[in-house]
Each structure stands twice: as C-alpha cells, then as structure tokens.
Design an enzyme around this catalytic site. Structure first.
Site, mmCIF file in Angstrom:
data_model
loop_
_atom_site.group_PDB
_atom_site.id
_atom_site.type_symbol
_atom_site.label_atom_id
_atom_site.label_comp_id
_atom_site.label_asym_id
_atom_site.label_seq_id
_atom_site.Cartn_x
_atom_site.Cartn_y
_atom_site.Cartn_z
ATOM 1 N N LYS A 88 -38.281 2.016 13.124
ATOM 2 C CA LYS A 88 -37.731 2.667 11.931
ATOM 3 C C LYS A 88 -36.352 2.099 11.679
ATOM 4 O O LYS A 88 -35.472 2.211 12.531
ATOM 5 C CB LYS A 88 -37.666 4.180 12.178
ATOM 6 C CG LYS A 88 -37.224 4.968 10.980
ATOM 7 C CD LYS A 88 -37.565 6.440 11.146
ATOM 8 C CE LYS A 88 -37.449 7.170 9.841
ATOM 9 N NZ LYS A 88 -38.140 8.447 9.838
ATOM 10 N N GLY A 104 -39.379 5.843 3.439
ATOM 11 C CA GLY A 104 -38.815 7.005 2.764
ATOM 12 C C GLY A 104 -37.707 6.511 1.847
ATOM 13 O O GLY A 104 -37.657 5.334 1.510
ATOM 14 N N ALA A 105 -36.807 7.417 1.476
ATOM 15 C CA ALA A 105 -35.756 7.080 0.518
ATOM 16 C C ALA A 105 -34.886 5.939 1.034
ATOM 17 O O ALA A 105 -34.440 5.105 0.273
ATOM 18 C CB ALA A 105 -34.920 8.298 0.226
ATOM 19 N N PHE A 106 -34.662 5.887 2.313
ATOM 20 C CA PHE A 106 -33.741 4.868 2.824
ATOM 21 C C PHE A 106 -34.149 4.308 4.171
ATOM 22 O O PHE A 106 -33.454 3.466 4.725
ATOM 23 C CB PHE A 106 -32.331 5.451 2.941
ATOM 24 C CG PHE A 106 -32.320 6.565 3.899
ATOM 25 C CD1 PHE A 106 -31.959 6.331 5.214
ATOM 26 C CD2 PHE A 106 -32.742 7.814 3.531
ATOM 27 C CE1 PHE A 106 -32.019 7.347 6.126
ATOM 28 C CE2 PHE A 106 -32.804 8.833 4.446
ATOM 29 C CZ PHE A 106 -32.427 8.594 5.742
ATOM 30 N N ALA A 107 -35.260 4.774 4.719
ATOM 31 C CA ALA A 107 -35.711 4.253 6.012
ATOM 32 C C ALA A 107 -37.083 3.611 5.845
ATOM 33 O O ALA A 107 -37.903 4.090 5.057
ATOM 34 C CB ALA A 107 -35.794 5.382 7.024
ATOM 35 N N LYS A 108 -37.292 2.514 6.547
ATOM 36 C CA LYS A 108 -38.599 1.872 6.503
ATOM 37 C C LYS A 108 -39.149 1.794 7.917
ATOM 38 O O LYS A 108 -38.379 1.571 8.849
ATOM 39 C CB LYS A 108 -38.484 0.465 5.927
ATOM 40 C CG LYS A 108 -38.238 0.499 4.441
ATOM 41 C CD LYS A 108 -38.313 -0.872 3.826
ATOM 42 C CE LYS A 108 -38.219 -0.705 2.308
ATOM 43 N NZ LYS A 108 -37.709 -1.876 1.653
ATOM 44 N N VAL A 109 -40.455 1.983 8.048
ATOM 45 C CA VAL A 109 -41.072 1.929 9.371
ATOM 46 C C VAL A 109 -42.038 0.752 9.420
ATOM 47 O O VAL A 109 -42.888 0.599 8.534
ATOM 48 C CB VAL A 109 -41.822 3.243 9.706
ATOM 49 C CG1 VAL A 109 -42.335 3.216 11.139
ATOM 50 C CG2 VAL A 109 -40.935 4.458 9.491
ATOM 51 N N THR A 158 -41.481 16.763 -2.535
ATOM 52 C CA THR A 158 -42.164 18.029 -2.785
ATOM 53 C C THR A 158 -41.603 19.163 -1.929
ATOM 54 O O THR A 158 -41.366 18.981 -0.737
ATOM 55 C CB THR A 158 -43.685 17.895 -2.538
ATOM 56 O OG1 THR A 158 -44.259 19.194 -2.632
ATOM 57 C CG2 THR A 158 -43.997 17.301 -1.176
ATOM 58 N N ASP A 188 -38.079 19.540 8.851
ATOM 59 C CA ASP A 188 -38.720 18.788 7.781
ATOM 60 C C ASP A 188 -40.155 18.440 8.174
ATOM 61 O O ASP A 188 -40.593 17.305 7.987
ATOM 62 C CB ASP A 188 -37.899 17.510 7.513
ATOM 63 C CG ASP A 188 -38.232 16.910 6.155
ATOM 64 O OD1 ASP A 188 -38.773 17.639 5.300
ATOM 65 O OD2 ASP A 188 -37.970 15.717 5.953
ATOM 66 N N GLY A 201 -44.674 2.529 6.597
ATOM 67 C CA GLY A 201 -44.314 3.581 5.662
ATOM 68 C C GLY A 201 -42.849 3.511 5.317
ATOM 69 O O GLY A 201 -42.092 2.798 5.973
ATOM 70 N N ASP A 220 -40.274 12.078 14.229
ATOM 71 C CA ASP A 220 -38.997 12.422 13.588
ATOM 72 C C ASP A 220 -38.394 13.722 14.080
ATOM 73 O O ASP A 220 -37.511 14.262 13.431
ATOM 74 C CB ASP A 220 -39.117 12.481 12.060
ATOM 75 C CG ASP A 220 -38.893 11.113 11.454
ATOM 76 O OD1 ASP A 220 -38.677 10.163 12.223
ATOM 77 O OD2 ASP A 220 -38.911 11.003 10.227
#
Ligand code: ADE
Length: 443
Positions: free
Chosen positions: A52, A32-37, A185, A145, A30, A163
């Site tokens: 991550k 996000g804006a700047f992290a990859k897992v 969202t 979050d 997966g 997280d």
C-alpha cells in the site's frame, strides 16, 4: 511499477524493477483517494505481498505524523488469523509503503455480490469478523472504517480484515490533506458519526459489523437510497426490514447491532454470548501477551531475516529502517528524544557506501587511540579514552537505496572539558560523511 518508479528517486531504477531491491511490484489491486495497493513478490522468498503506497505529503499536510507513528506501532503488534498483517514499512522521499500480508481470495463482497450467503455462511464470516474486531478492541484499537473493501479472503476462503489501525491514517485524508470522516458512501457509517456527535470507536465498529452481517444475509444494504440525504435519514432513523428468510434469532441480533443509540447497542462480549452467534463458534485461543512477547515465533521463512523491530535485515546486510525511524527521519529529518539521558549521540544521513562509513569511523577512532571491539558491515563498536571511560556504537540503517542513516551512541563516564571524546575528537572526523543538501566529499 510505473507509479512506484515515479514515487521517489531512490526506491527503484529503470534497470532494477524492484522496490528497494526487495519487492517485484505487479498489478494494481485497488486504490482509494490517495493510497494505491499493488500486488508484489518478495524476490528472496517468492512470497506474495500487497504493498500500500501512501503519499507522505498528505500525511504531513493532514497533521497526521503522530497518528502514523502510533498506528504503525499498534499495527505491527496485531497478530490474528483474521487480520491482514503489516509485515514492514518502507519509505522513499515521497511515499510510505506498507507491506502487507497478501489475501489471495480478493474481496468478500465480490462473492456476496454474485448471490447472498446462507445463514450458516453469513454466521461463519461474521464470527471471524467479530473475532478480529474483539481482538483489536481489547487492545484499544478501533477500525472506524469497516466496509466491504476492507474484508478480504485468503486462499482458504477465510476472512482477513485489512487496514485495522491504518484507516485513521489512510482513509481519513483527502487529496487536499484535510481530515475527513465522510467521503464515499455512508452506508456503513454509524448514525452518531453522521449526526456529528462525539463517538466511541468500539460502538462505531459494531454498527458497521451489523451492516456487514445484514448484507451477507440479504445481499443488499439495510439503509439505502440514491439520494445521500435520504440515506442519511434512513440510517439515523434506524428503520430497516429484514428479508423474509431471516431467522428470528438473527433478526434479534441485527436489531441489537443496528441500534441507533450507541449506549444501548450490543457490545462484543454480548455478541459472543448471543445464541445465534454461538452456533459452531470456535474461539481463536491464544494468550494475549503470547503474541506480543514471542514476537517472531510464528514467522516462517522470514524468521532469520526479521529484526527485533519488525523490519527486515537480510543476513549481515544493513537493517532497513523500521517505521519509527522512517517517520522521524522522513517527516522533517528531525532527531530528538531517541537516546536515553546517560547517552549522547547523533544520527545523520550519509550517501557514502556503508563500507566507507565503517572504515572512516574506524580510522577516526583508531587515530584517537581507541580500540575497535566489534566491526561488521553495518555496525562498529569502540572503547578507550585516557581512562578507558569512553564507549561508542555506530549503527547503519538503510533509509533508501542511496541514503544510509548513521546512528551514533556514545557514553563517557566523566564529562568535562578534557573528556569530550565524541564532540571534540570523533565527530569532526565524521563530517565528511554527512549528507547535507550537497554532500561534501571526504577528499
Ligand atoms: N487489496 C487491498 N489489500 C489487499 C491485500 N492485503 N491482499 C490482497 N488484496 C488487497
């Protein structure tokens, strides 16, 4: 592996497709804006992990260095059956890698997307969620979050929240390095955040848990609209309708969770005593400090390879640096405040092989008439001096595949012009080991 190969020069090489020779990195799980897992496998234990990868530059730009240090130290101590564990932290020049427990079952919401859950199943997952949230809140850790992507399942279909403690670090930084609270969202975000009021981390988490419970039971969001502004308004009005199959007890609990006023919103303690919640609830029993004090008691195959700081050291190998070390080093290479007042010392980076570093230290110390009392692959201790008043410990820690941190601690009982063994005698002899921008060779 491609992304990680480009992440920094020292962490892997084309011949060695592993990260630090330790993790075989596989598919992307997966991003996000700047992290990859990524999925990865520990080459020694074959155990699956999730890695991550976060860009360091963004942390620095976001002014989040202190946050990172704090959050990692908190995360390392969180041990709960429904929280994804942070196993270790590694870094190369450009990235920080969080090595996390792997949750094999994937995202919980992939399951609920297929069909809504029964009230009993919704309750089971909500109980596990509140157990994890309550555990963290009692330690002053707030997620801030909580959202579907952070709710995973293990191989036994139990919930694992990921997280916790990291969201402030990871999901709050935009690619431009600025902090943000509202990207993506707002469906799970509490009204007080949308209204830009000051907020309480605990209350905000409870709101998100309320949205999650609603979705589990109904299969859709309580406040939704394709137009974001309309969605904001719906959230802030707190006006939602439960589906007809919802029991009166669940309806009552949802209205307490989704109370737009954080001051009157239900607390974790109240949730745990709620009649709907209590059905079949098995409290996770552990003594609070037990988990922290007996730091390595429940480790399995890694027991012998885990350092007291939570980092890994395989046998007599160099210790891989822990999160604090990495960050104090890699974010500016600044050394400060790490030794207590009675001790002197220094840390420097070296590109020399560990054996050569140890041999150089021994040669310099013996040349000054000092006695080596301990010598290992990654540490050496010496004592001596004119009145036997000097002691020095040198420890090596692997920062990257190429770079080693040399940590020197010294003690001199009498400090004076004739007693500066470290500064005047030993330290100059170690200059040849220090990695500067262009390392000088030992000749
Ligand atoms: N996706 C994000 N984190 C994960 C984890 N720890 N395990 C499995 N998938 C993930």
């Amino acid at each position: 592996m491609r992304e990680l190969d480009h992440a920094g020069d020292e962490s892997s090489s084309p011949a060695d497709k592993t990260l630090f020779g330790k993790y075989e990195v596989g598919r992307l799980l997966g991003y996000g804006a700047f992290a990859k897992v990524y999925h990865a496998r520990d080459v020694h234990t074959e155990r699956s992990v999730a890695i991550k990868a976060i860009n360091k530059q963004r942390i620095i730009k976001g002014g989040l260095t202190a946050n990172v240090k704090r959050e990692i130290s908190i995360m390392r101590r969180l041990r709960h059956p429904h929280i994804v564990r942070l196993l270790e932290v590694l870094a190369n020049k450009k990235k920080i890698f969080f090595v996390l427990e792997y949750a094999k079952g994937g995202e919980l919401f992939a399951k609920v997307a297929k069909s809504r859950f029964s009230e009993d199943l919704s309750r089971r997952y909500f109980q596990q969620l509140i157990s994890a949230v309550g555990y963290c809140h009692s330690r002053g850790v707030y997620h801030r979050d909580l959202k579907p992507e952070n709710l995973l399942l293990d191989e036994n279909w139990n919930l694992k929240v990921t997280d916790f403690g990291l969201s402030a670090v990871t999901d709050q930084i935009r690619p431009d390095g600025l902090l943000h609270t509202l990207c993506g969202t707002p469906a799970y975000v509490a009204p007080e955040i949308l209204l830009k009021k000051g907020y309480d981390g605990a209350k905000v988490d409870i709101w998100s848990c309320g949205i999650i419970l609603f979705v589990l039971n109904s299969g859709y969001l309580p406040f939704n609209d394709p137009n974001l502004m309309v969605m904001y308004k719906k959230i802030c009005s707190g006006d939602f309708r439960v589906p007809r199959w919802t029991s009166p007890d669940l309806k009552r609990l949802l209205s307490r969770l989704l109370d737009t006023n954080p001051a009157t919103r239900i607390t974790v303690d109240e949730i745990i005593n709620d009649p709907w919640f209590r059905v079949g609830f098995k409290e996770v029993k552990f003594h609070h400090d037990y988990l922290e004090l007996k730091d390595d008691d429940d480790d399995d195959e890694d027991e012998n390879s885990r350092g007291s700081d939570g980092s890994f050291a395989s046998g007599d190998n160099l210790k891989i640096m822990n999160a604090f070390d990495i960050i104090s080093f890699s974010l500016g290479y600044k050394l400060s405040g790490l030794f207590d007042d009675r001790e002197d010392g220094e840390r420097f980076l070296s590109k020399e092989p560990p054996e050569k570093i140890i041999e150089t230290v021994v040669a310099v110390a013996e040349g000054e008439g000092l006695t080596v009392v301990t010598k290992k692959e990654w540490c050496v201790k010496v004592v001596g001096g004119s009145k036997c008043n000097f002691a020095m410990a040198v420890e090596l820690k692997r920062l990257t595949e190429e770079l080693v941190v040399v940590e020197v601690r010294t003690r001199e009982s009498e400090v004076g012009p004739s007693n500066r063994v470290w500064k005047d005698k030993i330290r100059p002899g170690l200059n040849c080991l220090v990695y500067k921008t262009g390392p000088a060779g030992c000749g």
